[in-house]
Enzyme design. Structure first.
Site, PDB file in Angstrom:
ATOM      1  N   ASP A  25    -101.985 -16.486  -2.526  1.00  0.00           N
ATOM      2  CA  ASP A  25    -102.071 -15.261  -1.738  1.00  0.00           C
ATOM      3  C   ASP A  25    -101.541 -15.606  -0.350  1.00  0.00           C
ATOM      4  OD1 ASP A  25    -104.102 -16.713  -0.501  1.00  0.00           O
ATOM      5  OD2 ASP A  25    -105.643 -15.183  -0.792  1.00  0.00           O
ATOM      6  N   THR A  55    -109.427 -20.658   0.536  1.00  0.00           N
ATOM      7  CA  THR A  55    -110.441 -21.656   0.173  1.00  0.00           C
ATOM      8  C   THR A  55    -110.146 -22.344  -1.152  1.00  0.00           C
ATOM      9  OG1 THR A  55    -111.784 -20.059  -1.032  1.00  0.00           O
ATOM     10  CG2 THR A  55    -112.250 -20.328   1.337  1.00  0.00           C
ATOM     11  N   GLY A  66    -111.568 -18.373  -4.755  1.00  0.00           N
ATOM     12  CA  GLY A  66    -111.265 -17.109  -5.429  1.00  0.00           C
ATOM     13  C   GLY A  66    -110.184 -17.246  -6.479  1.00  0.00           C
ATOM     14  N   HIS A  81    -110.915 -36.420 -17.484  1.00  0.00           N
ATOM     15  CA  HIS A  81    -112.126 -35.987 -18.180  1.00  0.00           C
ATOM     16  C   HIS A  81    -112.045 -34.579 -18.751  1.00  0.00           C
ATOM     17  CE1 HIS A  81    -114.905 -39.005 -15.872  1.00  0.00           C
ATOM     18  NE2 HIS A  81    -113.788 -39.567 -16.314  1.00  0.00           N
ATOM     19  N   HIS A  98    -114.864 -36.822 -24.066  1.00  0.00           N
ATOM     20  CA  HIS A  98    -114.220 -35.798 -23.251  1.00  0.00           C
ATOM     21  C   HIS A  98    -113.618 -34.700 -24.130  1.00  0.00           C
ATOM     22  CE1 HIS A  98    -115.063 -38.171 -19.795  1.00  0.00           C
ATOM     23  NE2 HIS A  98    -114.200 -39.123 -20.099  1.00  0.00           N
TER      24      HIS A  98
END
Length: 145
Positions: free
Chosen positions: A7, A66, A69, A97, A133
């Site tokens: 974004d 961040t 989102g 993993h 895993h």
């Protein structure tokens, strides 16, 4: 081929990542956004995640301010295992993993030099293939049904 999306809050870091991928000789497809105008991360993150899920792209990198989102959005797409990473160790571990296929980063928290290290680690680290895993990833896939 690497799917890229951001974004407005992740645009500058996405552009830096694109340059780094070009320097490495890696192909990518940019699903937007293409400028700093305010926009909604689901519009672009979902497109990149779908490209990974349908096999058009091998892996994806999604970026918002961040990283939270846009990682939530990516993980809504069946078959996506997106991990938000802010340093190289988690990028390595999520590949080893979790066989994560999409990397999320926060453009407001990760600078370009660190982002390049995270991207390289994510792209260059193979899945461990260990039974424990693989078993856990299968359980995650079952949750999508």
């Amino acid at each position: 081929m690497i799917a890229l999306a951001s974004d407005h809050g992740g645009f500058e870091l996405k552009e830096s990542v694109k340059k780094h991928l070009q320097e490495r000789g890696l192909e990518f497809k940019d699903f937007g956004t293409y400028d700093l105008n305010s926009c909604d991360y689901p519009d672009f993150g979902a497109q990149a995640a779908r490209a990974v899920a349908d096999g058009q792209c091998e892996k994806g990198i999604v970026i918002c301010t961040t990283g939270i989102g846009i990682s939530i959005v990516a993980n809504k797409i069946k078959g996506i295992r997106c991990a938000l990473c802010s340093e190289a160790s988690t990028a390595r571990l999520t590949r080893e993993h979790n066989d994560a296929n999409v990397l999320a980063m926060g453009g407001g928290f990760v600078g370009p030099v660190l982002a390049n290290e995270i991207v390289d680690t994510f792209l260059d680290t193979p899945f461990s293939g260990l039974e424990k895993h693989s078993r856990r990833i299968s359980k995650i896939s079952e949750l999508e049904k």
